[in-house]
Design an enzyme around this catalytic site. Structure first.
Site, short mmCIF file in Angstrom:
data_model
loop_
_atom_site.label_atom_id
_atom_site.label_comp_id
_atom_site.label_asym_id
_atom_site.label_seq_id
_atom_site.Cartn_x
_atom_site.Cartn_y
_atom_site.Cartn_z
N TYR A 114 6.31 -0.99 -9.28
CA TYR A 114 4.89 -1.03 -8.86
C TYR A 114 4.00 -1.63 -9.93
O TYR A 114 3.02 -2.30 -9.63
CB TYR A 114 4.43 0.38 -8.42
CG TYR A 114 4.99 0.73 -7.07
CD1 TYR A 114 6.16 1.47 -6.93
CD2 TYR A 114 4.39 0.23 -5.91
CE1 TYR A 114 6.70 1.74 -5.68
CE2 TYR A 114 4.92 0.49 -4.65
CZ TYR A 114 6.08 1.23 -4.55
OH TYR A 114 6.63 1.47 -3.31
N HIS A 138 -1.11 3.11 3.90
CA HIS A 138 0.04 3.33 3.00
C HIS A 138 -0.37 3.34 1.54
O HIS A 138 0.47 3.16 0.65
CB HIS A 138 1.11 2.25 3.24
CG HIS A 138 1.80 2.41 4.56
ND1 HIS A 138 2.49 1.39 5.16
CD2 HIS A 138 1.88 3.47 5.41
CE1 HIS A 138 2.99 1.82 6.32
NE2 HIS A 138 2.62 3.07 6.49
N CYS A 145 -1.99 11.85 -9.18
CA CYS A 145 -1.45 12.73 -10.24
C CYS A 145 -0.61 13.83 -9.59
O CYS A 145 -1.07 14.54 -8.69
CB CYS A 145 -2.60 13.37 -11.04
SG CYS A 145 -1.99 14.51 -12.30
N CYS A 154 -3.31 11.36 -16.82
CA CYS A 154 -4.20 11.41 -15.66
C CYS A 154 -5.64 11.47 -16.17
O CYS A 154 -5.97 12.29 -17.05
CB CYS A 154 -3.90 12.67 -14.84
SG CYS A 154 -5.15 13.05 -13.60
N ASN A 188 1.16 -13.44 14.60
CA ASN A 188 2.27 -13.31 13.66
C ASN A 188 3.04 -14.63 13.58
O ASN A 188 3.03 -15.43 14.52
CB ASN A 188 3.21 -12.17 14.11
CG ASN A 188 3.99 -11.59 12.95
OD1 ASN A 188 3.42 -11.15 11.96
ND2 ASN A 188 5.32 -11.64 13.08
C1 BV8 Z 1 6.54 8.91 8.24
C2 BV8 Z 1 4.12 1.23 1.12
C3 BV8 Z 1 6.49 11.12 8.94
C4 BV8 Z 1 5.01 1.15 -0.05
C5 BV8 Z 1 5.56 1.25 3.06
C6 BV8 Z 1 12.49 6.34 13.58
C7 BV8 Z 1 11.34 6.45 14.33
C8 BV8 Z 1 10.13 6.74 13.74
C9 BV8 Z 1 10.03 6.86 12.36
C10 BV8 Z 1 11.17 6.71 11.62
C11 BV8 Z 1 12.39 6.48 12.21
N1 BV8 Z 1 13.33 6.44 11.22
C12 BV8 Z 1 12.70 6.62 10.02
C13 BV8 Z 1 11.41 6.80 10.24
C14 BV8 Z 1 10.38 7.01 9.28
C15 BV8 Z 1 10.00 5.75 8.52
C16 BV8 Z 1 10.30 4.46 9.22
O1 BV8 Z 1 9.55 3.99 10.04
N2 BV8 Z 1 11.44 3.86 8.84
C17 BV8 Z 1 11.80 2.58 9.41
C18 BV8 Z 1 12.61 1.79 8.38
C19 BV8 Z 1 12.59 2.84 10.70
N3 BV8 Z 1 8.57 5.84 8.35
C20 BV8 Z 1 8.08 6.62 7.37
O2 BV8 Z 1 8.77 7.24 6.58
C21 BV8 Z 1 6.57 6.73 7.31
N4 BV8 Z 1 6.22 8.10 7.25
O3 BV8 Z 1 7.12 8.59 9.24
O4 BV8 Z 1 6.13 10.17 7.99
C22 BV8 Z 1 6.16 12.43 8.42
C23 BV8 Z 1 5.90 13.40 9.34
C24 BV8 Z 1 5.57 14.63 8.87
C25 BV8 Z 1 5.52 14.87 7.52
C26 BV8 Z 1 5.80 13.88 6.59
C27 BV8 Z 1 6.12 12.65 7.05
C28 BV8 Z 1 5.99 6.09 6.06
C29 BV8 Z 1 6.30 4.64 6.05
C30 BV8 Z 1 5.51 3.96 4.93
C31 BV8 Z 1 6.45 3.34 3.94
N5 BV8 Z 1 5.69 2.55 2.99
N6 BV8 Z 1 4.79 0.57 2.22
C32 BV8 Z 1 5.02 -0.25 -0.61
O5 BV8 Z 1 4.28 -1.13 -0.16
O6 BV8 Z 1 5.81 -0.41 -1.55
S1 BV8 Z 1 6.38 0.39 4.25
C33 BV8 Z 1 6.16 -1.29 4.13
O7 BV8 Z 1 6.97 -1.93 5.13
C34 BV8 Z 1 4.78 -1.76 4.53
O8 BV8 Z 1 3.76 -0.92 4.10
C35 BV8 Z 1 4.80 -1.85 6.01
O9 BV8 Z 1 4.37 -0.64 6.59
C36 BV8 Z 1 6.25 -1.95 6.33
C37 BV8 Z 1 6.53 -3.16 7.15
O10 BV8 Z 1 6.20 -4.24 6.39
P1 BV8 Z 1 5.32 -5.43 7.00
O11 BV8 Z 1 3.97 -5.28 6.44
O12 BV8 Z 1 5.45 -5.54 8.47
O13 BV8 Z 1 6.06 -6.62 6.29
P2 BV8 Z 1 7.43 -7.30 6.73
O14 BV8 Z 1 7.92 -8.09 5.58
O15 BV8 Z 1 8.33 -6.30 7.37
O16 BV8 Z 1 6.97 -8.30 7.88
C38 BV8 Z 1 6.07 -9.33 7.57
C39 BV8 Z 1 5.70 -10.00 8.88
O17 BV8 Z 1 4.76 -11.03 8.60
C40 BV8 Z 1 6.89 -10.66 9.55
O18 BV8 Z 1 6.87 -10.33 10.93
C41 BV8 Z 1 6.65 -12.15 9.36
O19 BV8 Z 1 7.08 -12.91 10.47
C42 BV8 Z 1 5.16 -12.21 9.26
N7 BV8 Z 1 4.65 -13.32 8.43
C43 BV8 Z 1 5.20 -13.84 7.29
N8 BV8 Z 1 4.41 -14.84 6.84
C44 BV8 Z 1 3.36 -14.93 7.68
C45 BV8 Z 1 3.50 -13.97 8.69
N9 BV8 Z 1 2.62 -13.83 9.69
C46 BV8 Z 1 1.56 -14.65 9.69
N10 BV8 Z 1 1.34 -15.60 8.75
C47 BV8 Z 1 2.23 -15.77 7.74
N11 BV8 Z 1 2.01 -16.72 6.81
#
Ligand code: BV8
Length: 234
Positions: free
Chosen positions: A57, A110, A118, A137, A202
């Site tokens: 980070y 997020h 902290c 902190c 997208n």
């Molecule tokens: C939670 C911060 C519950 C950190 C991130 C099954 C069903 C439901 C949920 C789950 C499940 N299995 C597991 C889960 C939970 C999990 C999840 O969803 N897992 C996935 C893998 C299945 N989710 C969680 O854990 C979330 N919390 O569910 O809590 C809970 C309930 C009670 C109590 C406690 C908890 C928390 C998820 C947050 C994780 N943190 N980021 C960091 O940044 O380091 S995730 C991170 O990836 C991002 O923040 C974002 O959310 C996610 C997806 O990324 P994108 O932004 O979409 O980027 P990506 O590269 O994937 O895609 C880019 C897109 O842009 C592409 O489509 C591309 O085509 C396009 N693009 C590229 N260039 C361009 C463009 N478009 C236009 N113009 C361009 N030039």
């Protein structure tokens, strides 16, 4: 609100910052290719190797100094300032490009690279320095800072406010996200179920494309300004 004004909820992802030079997560060579998600974006990974995670980070926070917002960020700021209805900007991104592009209110569901959480006093503060080396902190002085970023398995921020907006908005627009991560990936279904129009801007069809009433594919720096011009012309 008069009949012709509409409330819009916008969700952005890494794709809106791609043309500013910030790696997305899932593109070739993207962030997750360089690291395993479970090693750098989970509480367990942080517990196993805090220096790896703090370094991951720190590098992303430092990189913000060398990138600029692009036309898509600026267009969303223009929409919010000139549009007659309500605009709620929700981002999954932890960068500060929406703010630097002129957006006044950004809901970082997020968290943010430029904030620290902290683990001792559980207070959050603005933070722009490295965390490797365990700085104190600013509030309780204990060396227990972590990035104020929502990791997998952690609850995203302001979910009640987001769901309330999705249940009443007229239009939901998703920009630059793969629709791979929940609960953000489920927002389109919430909005659609509540009767909103849905639009995806997208580079290519996302995993949730089929839920959208309309999808436009191309680069955000072109699609978003054109869409904003349309909205402001109506
Ligand atoms: C939670 C911060 C519950 C950190 C991130 C099954 C069903 C439901 C949920 C789950 C499940 N299995 C597991 C889960 C939970 C999990 C999840 O969803 N897992 C996935 C893998 C299945 N989710 C969680 O854990 C979330 N919390 O569910 O809590 C809970 C309930 C009670 C109590 C406690 C908890 C928390 C998820 C947050 C994780 N943190 N980021 C960091 O940044 O380091 S995730 C991170 O990836 C991002 O923040 C974002 O959310 C996610 C997806 O990324 P994108 O932004 O979409 O980027 P990506 O590269 O994937 O895609 C880019 C897109 O842009 C592409 O489509 C591309 O085509 C396009 N693009 C590229 N260039 C361009 C463009 N478009 C236009 N113009 C361009 N030039």
């Amino acid at each position: 609100m008069t009949n012709d004004t509409r409330s819009i909820v916008i969700l952005t992802g890494a794709g809106i910052s791609a043309e500013s030079g910030i790696d997305t997560f899932r593109s070739a060579g993207g962030l997750w290719e360089q690291h395993k998600v479970e090693d750098v974006a989970t509480p367990e990974g942080f517990g196993r190797d805090p220096e790896l995670v703090l370094g991951f980070y720190d590098a992303r926070r430092a990189a913000l100094a060398s990138v600029e917002p692009n036309a898509a960020h600026r267009a969303l700021a223009r929409l919010a300032s000139q549009y007659s209805g309500d605009v709620l900007l929700v981002t999954q991104n932890v960068d500060d490009l929406h703010e630097r592009g002129g957006s006044k209110q950004v809901l970082h569901m997020h968290g943010e690279l430029k904030r620290a959480l902290c683990q001792s006093c559980e207070m959050r503060s603005a933070w722009d320095a490295p965390m490797l080396g365990r700085p104190k902190c600013p509030i309780c002085q204990s060396p227990s800072l972590r990035p104020d970023v929502v990791w997998f398995g952690e609850m995203p921020y302001q979910m009640e406010r987001i769901y309330a907006a999705l249940s009443t908005c007229d239009l939901f627009v998703s920009i630059g996200t793969s629709g791979a991560v929940y609960p953000a990936a489920g927002f389109v279904q919430e909005a659609r179920g509540a009767g909103a129009a849905t639009l995806e801007l997208n580079l290519e069809p996302s995993e949730g494309s089929h839920f959208f009433a309309e999808s436009r594919h191309g680069r955000a720096s072109e699609l978003v300004p054109a869409w904003v011009d349309e909205m402001l012309a109506n």
